[in-house]
Design a protein around this motif. Structure first.
Motif, PDB file in Angstrom:
ATOM      1  N   VAL A 179      11.209  59.981 -14.813  1.00 18.03           N
ATOM      2  CA  VAL A 179      10.291  58.912 -14.439  1.00 18.03           C
ATOM      3  C   VAL A 179      10.185  58.826 -12.917  1.00 18.03           C
ATOM      4  O   VAL A 179       9.087  58.634 -12.368  1.00 18.03           O
ATOM      5  CB  VAL A 179      10.748  57.562 -15.045  1.00 18.03           C
ATOM      6  N   ALA A 180      11.300  59.004 -12.214  1.00 15.72           N
ATOM      7  CA  ALA A 180      11.282  58.964 -10.749  1.00 15.72           C
ATOM      8  C   ALA A 180      10.470  60.122 -10.176  1.00 15.72           C
ATOM      9  O   ALA A 180       9.707  59.939  -9.214  1.00 15.72           O
ATOM     10  CB  ALA A 180      12.706  58.997 -10.204  1.00 15.72           C
ATOM     11  N   VAL A 181      10.599  61.319 -10.757  1.00 15.51           N
ATOM     12  CA  VAL A 181       9.833  62.468 -10.281  1.00 15.51           C
ATOM     13  C   VAL A 181       8.344  62.232 -10.514  1.00 15.51           C
ATOM     14  O   VAL A 181       7.522  62.435  -9.608  1.00 15.51           O
ATOM     15  CB  VAL A 181      10.289  63.773 -10.977  1.00 15.51           C
ATOM     16  N   ILE A 182       7.987  61.796 -11.701  1.00 15.88           N
ATOM     17  CA  ILE A 182       6.579  61.570 -12.014  1.00 15.88           C
ATOM     18  C   ILE A 182       5.987  60.499 -11.099  1.00 15.88           C
ATOM     19  O   ILE A 182       4.903  60.667 -10.540  1.00 15.88           O
ATOM     20  CB  ILE A 182       6.418  61.186 -13.494  1.00 15.88           C
ATOM     21  N   GLY A 183       6.707  59.399 -10.927  1.00 18.44           N
ATOM     22  CA  GLY A 183       6.209  58.317 -10.085  1.00 18.44           C
ATOM     23  C   GLY A 183       6.051  58.718  -8.633  1.00 18.44           C
ATOM     24  O   GLY A 183       5.051  58.391  -7.994  1.00 18.44           O
ATOM     25  N   SER A 184       7.042  59.434  -8.099  1.00 15.71           N
ATOM     26  CA  SER A 184       6.959  59.814  -6.693  1.00 15.71           C
ATOM     27  C   SER A 184       5.885  60.866  -6.449  1.00 15.71           C
ATOM     28  O   SER A 184       5.242  60.861  -5.399  1.00 15.71           O
ATOM     29  CB  SER A 184       8.318  60.315  -6.191  1.00 15.71           C
ATOM     30  N   VAL A 185       5.647  61.746  -7.409  1.00 13.47           N
ATOM     31  CA  VAL A 185       4.590  62.748  -7.247  1.00 13.47           C
ATOM     32  C   VAL A 185       3.218  62.092  -7.325  1.00 13.47           C
ATOM     33  O   VAL A 185       2.312  62.429  -6.560  1.00 13.47           O
ATOM     34  CB  VAL A 185       4.731  63.868  -8.302  1.00 13.47           C
ATOM     35  N   ILE A 186       3.065  61.134  -8.219  1.00 16.71           N
ATOM     36  CA  ILE A 186       1.779  60.454  -8.351  1.00 16.71           C
ATOM     37  C   ILE A 186       1.454  59.651  -7.091  1.00 16.71           C
ATOM     38  O   ILE A 186       0.296  59.588  -6.669  1.00 16.71           O
ATOM     39  CB  ILE A 186       1.773  59.553  -9.595  1.00 16.71           C
ATOM     40  N   GLN A 228       5.413  58.527   3.349  1.00 15.19           N
ATOM     41  CA  GLN A 228       5.233  59.850   2.756  1.00 15.19           C
ATOM     42  C   GLN A 228       6.518  60.678   2.841  1.00 15.19           C
ATOM     43  O   GLN A 228       6.838  61.427   1.923  1.00 15.19           O
ATOM     44  CB  GLN A 228       4.072  60.585   3.425  1.00 15.19           C
ATOM     45  N   ALA A 229       7.241  60.551   3.930  1.00 17.37           N
ATOM     46  CA  ALA A 229       8.516  61.259   4.059  1.00 17.37           C
ATOM     47  C   ALA A 229       9.528  60.709   3.070  1.00 17.37           C
ATOM     48  O   ALA A 229      10.303  61.466   2.474  1.00 17.37           O
ATOM     49  CB  ALA A 229       9.043  61.134   5.486  1.00 17.37           C
ATOM     50  N   THR A 230       9.501  59.392   2.861  1.00 19.28           N
ATOM     51  CA  THR A 230      10.412  58.780   1.899  1.00 19.28           C
ATOM     52  C   THR A 230      10.083  59.240   0.488  1.00 19.28           C
ATOM     53  O   THR A 230      10.990  59.558  -0.293  1.00 19.28           O
ATOM     54  CB  THR A 230      10.317  57.245   1.992  1.00 19.28           C
ATOM     55  N   LEU A 231       8.806  59.304   0.158  1.00 13.12           N
ATOM     56  CA  LEU A 231       8.413  59.780  -1.169  1.00 13.12           C
ATOM     57  C   LEU A 231       8.803  61.241  -1.376  1.00 13.12           C
ATOM     58  O   LEU A 231       9.205  61.635  -2.475  1.00 13.12           O
ATOM     59  CB  LEU A 231       6.910  59.608  -1.370  1.00 13.12           C
ATOM     60  N   LYS A 232       8.699  62.037  -0.323  1.00 16.39           N
ATOM     61  CA  LYS A 232       9.086  63.436  -0.440  1.00 16.39           C
ATOM     62  C   LYS A 232      10.588  63.561  -0.696  1.00 16.39           C
ATOM     63  O   LYS A 232      11.018  64.354  -1.537  1.00 16.39           O
ATOM     64  CB  LYS A 232       8.703  64.193   0.831  1.00 16.39           C
ATOM     65  N   ARG A 233      11.388  62.759   0.018  1.00 16.94           N
ATOM     66  CA  ARG A 233      12.837  62.773  -0.201  1.00 16.94           C
ATOM     67  C   ARG A 233      13.186  62.314  -1.613  1.00 16.94           C
ATOM     68  O   ARG A 233      14.061  62.891  -2.260  1.00 16.94           O
ATOM     69  CB  ARG A 233      13.543  61.888   0.817  1.00 16.94           C
ATOM     70  N   ILE A 234      12.509  61.269  -2.090  1.00 17.16           N
ATOM     71  CA  ILE A 234      12.758  60.780  -3.444  1.00 17.16           C
ATOM     72  C   ILE A 234      12.420  61.864  -4.459  1.00 17.16           C
ATOM     73  O   ILE A 234      13.153  62.066  -5.431  1.00 17.16           O
ATOM     74  CB  ILE A 234      11.942  59.494  -3.711  1.00 17.16           C
ATOM     75  N   THR A 235      11.325  62.575  -4.237  1.00 14.87           N
ATOM     76  CA  THR A 235      10.930  63.652  -5.142  1.00 14.87           C
ATOM     77  C   THR A 235      11.971  64.760  -5.167  1.00 14.87           C
ATOM     78  O   THR A 235      12.349  65.240  -6.244  1.00 14.87           O
ATOM     79  CB  THR A 235       9.566  64.227  -4.723  1.00 14.87           C
ATOM     80  N   VAL A 236      12.447  65.164  -4.006  1.00 19.96           N
ATOM     81  CA  VAL A 236      13.423  66.256  -3.937  1.00 19.96           C
ATOM     82  C   VAL A 236      14.742  65.859  -4.596  1.00 19.96           C
ATOM     83  O   VAL A 236      15.298  66.611  -5.401  1.00 19.96           O
ATOM     84  CB  VAL A 236      13.641  66.689  -2.468  1.00 19.96           C
ATOM     85  N   VAL A 237      15.229  64.670  -4.282  1.00 19.40           N
ATOM     86  CA  VAL A 237      16.514  64.229  -4.832  1.00 19.40           C
ATOM     87  C   VAL A 237      16.420  64.021  -6.336  1.00 19.40           C
ATOM     88  O   VAL A 237      17.290  64.475  -7.096  1.00 19.40           O
ATOM     89  CB  VAL A 237      16.991  62.946  -4.119  1.00 19.40           C
ATOM     90  N   SER A 238      15.367  63.361  -6.793  1.00 14.59           N
ATOM     91  CA  SER A 238      15.252  63.122  -8.231  1.00 14.59           C
ATOM     92  C   SER A 238      15.012  64.415  -9.003  1.00 14.59           C
ATOM     93  O   SER A 238      15.480  64.561 -10.138  1.00 14.59           O
ATOM     94  CB  SER A 238      14.160  62.098  -8.526  1.00 14.59           C
ATOM     95  N   SER A 239      14.335  65.375  -8.398  1.00 16.05           N
ATOM     96  CA  SER A 239      14.161  66.686  -9.050  1.00 16.05           C
ATOM     97  C   SER A 239      15.495  67.408  -9.178  1.00 16.05           C
ATOM     98  O   SER A 239      15.782  68.023 -10.215  1.00 16.05           O
ATOM     99  CB  SER A 239      13.194  67.550  -8.256  1.00 16.05           C
ATOM    100  N   ALA A 240      16.303  67.342  -8.134  1.00 15.54           N
ATOM    101  CA  ALA A 240      17.618  67.977  -8.184  1.00 15.54           C
ATOM    102  C   ALA A 240      18.504  67.312  -9.235  1.00 15.54           C
ATOM    103  O   ALA A 240      19.191  67.996 -10.005  1.00 15.54           O
ATOM    104  CB  ALA A 240      18.286  67.913  -6.817  1.00 15.54           C
ATOM    105  N   VAL A 241      18.470  65.988  -9.293  1.00 14.88           N
ATOM    106  CA  VAL A 241      19.245  65.265 -10.301  1.00 14.88           C
ATOM    107  C   VAL A 241      18.766  65.637 -11.700  1.00 14.88           C
ATOM    108  O   VAL A 241      19.571  65.836 -12.616  1.00 14.88           O
ATOM    109  CB  VAL A 241      19.158  63.737 -10.070  1.00 14.88           C
ATOM    110  N   LEU A 242      17.467  65.763 -11.870  1.00 17.10           N
ATOM    111  CA  LEU A 242      16.908  66.130 -13.169  1.00 17.10           C
ATOM    112  C   LEU A 242      17.371  67.515 -13.607  1.00 17.10           C
ATOM    113  O   LEU A 242      17.834  67.688 -14.735  1.00 17.10           O
ATOM    114  CB  LEU A 242      15.382  66.064 -13.108  1.00 17.10           C
TER     115      LEU A 242
END
Length: 75
Positions: free
Chosen positions: A14-21, A50-64
């Motif tokens: 959900v975090a990956v989907i939300g941050s990518v959207i 935008q930098a924060t969203l990119k970090r959230i995407t990277v971290v949540s993708s790694a966790v996933l």
């Protein structure tokens, strides 16, 4: 243990989907291949949300990915 990993997978997905959207689109098209855009090699750094969203995407993708791998090893 499996249920906890499934919950982590669900939350991370959900975090990956939300941050990518929520991220801005890169409408450079084929111009980035020909060098018309400075964003291709990271010369235009993103700042602020935008930098924060990119970090959230990277971290949540790694966790996933890690949680899915752990679930497969355990299961």
């Amino acid at each position: 243990m499996k249920i906890a990993l499934l919950i982590v997978v669900a939350l991370a997905s959900v975090a990956v989907i939300g941050s990518v959207i929520l991220q801005e689109t890169g409408d450079t098209g084929l111009g980035s291949i020909a060098g018309q855009s400075e964003k291709l090699f990271g010369k235009a750094k993103t700042t602020g949300p935008q930098a924060t969203l990119k970090r959230i995407t990277v971290v949540s993708s790694a966790v996933l990915v890690i949680s899915i791998l752990l679930y497969n090893v355990i299961g």
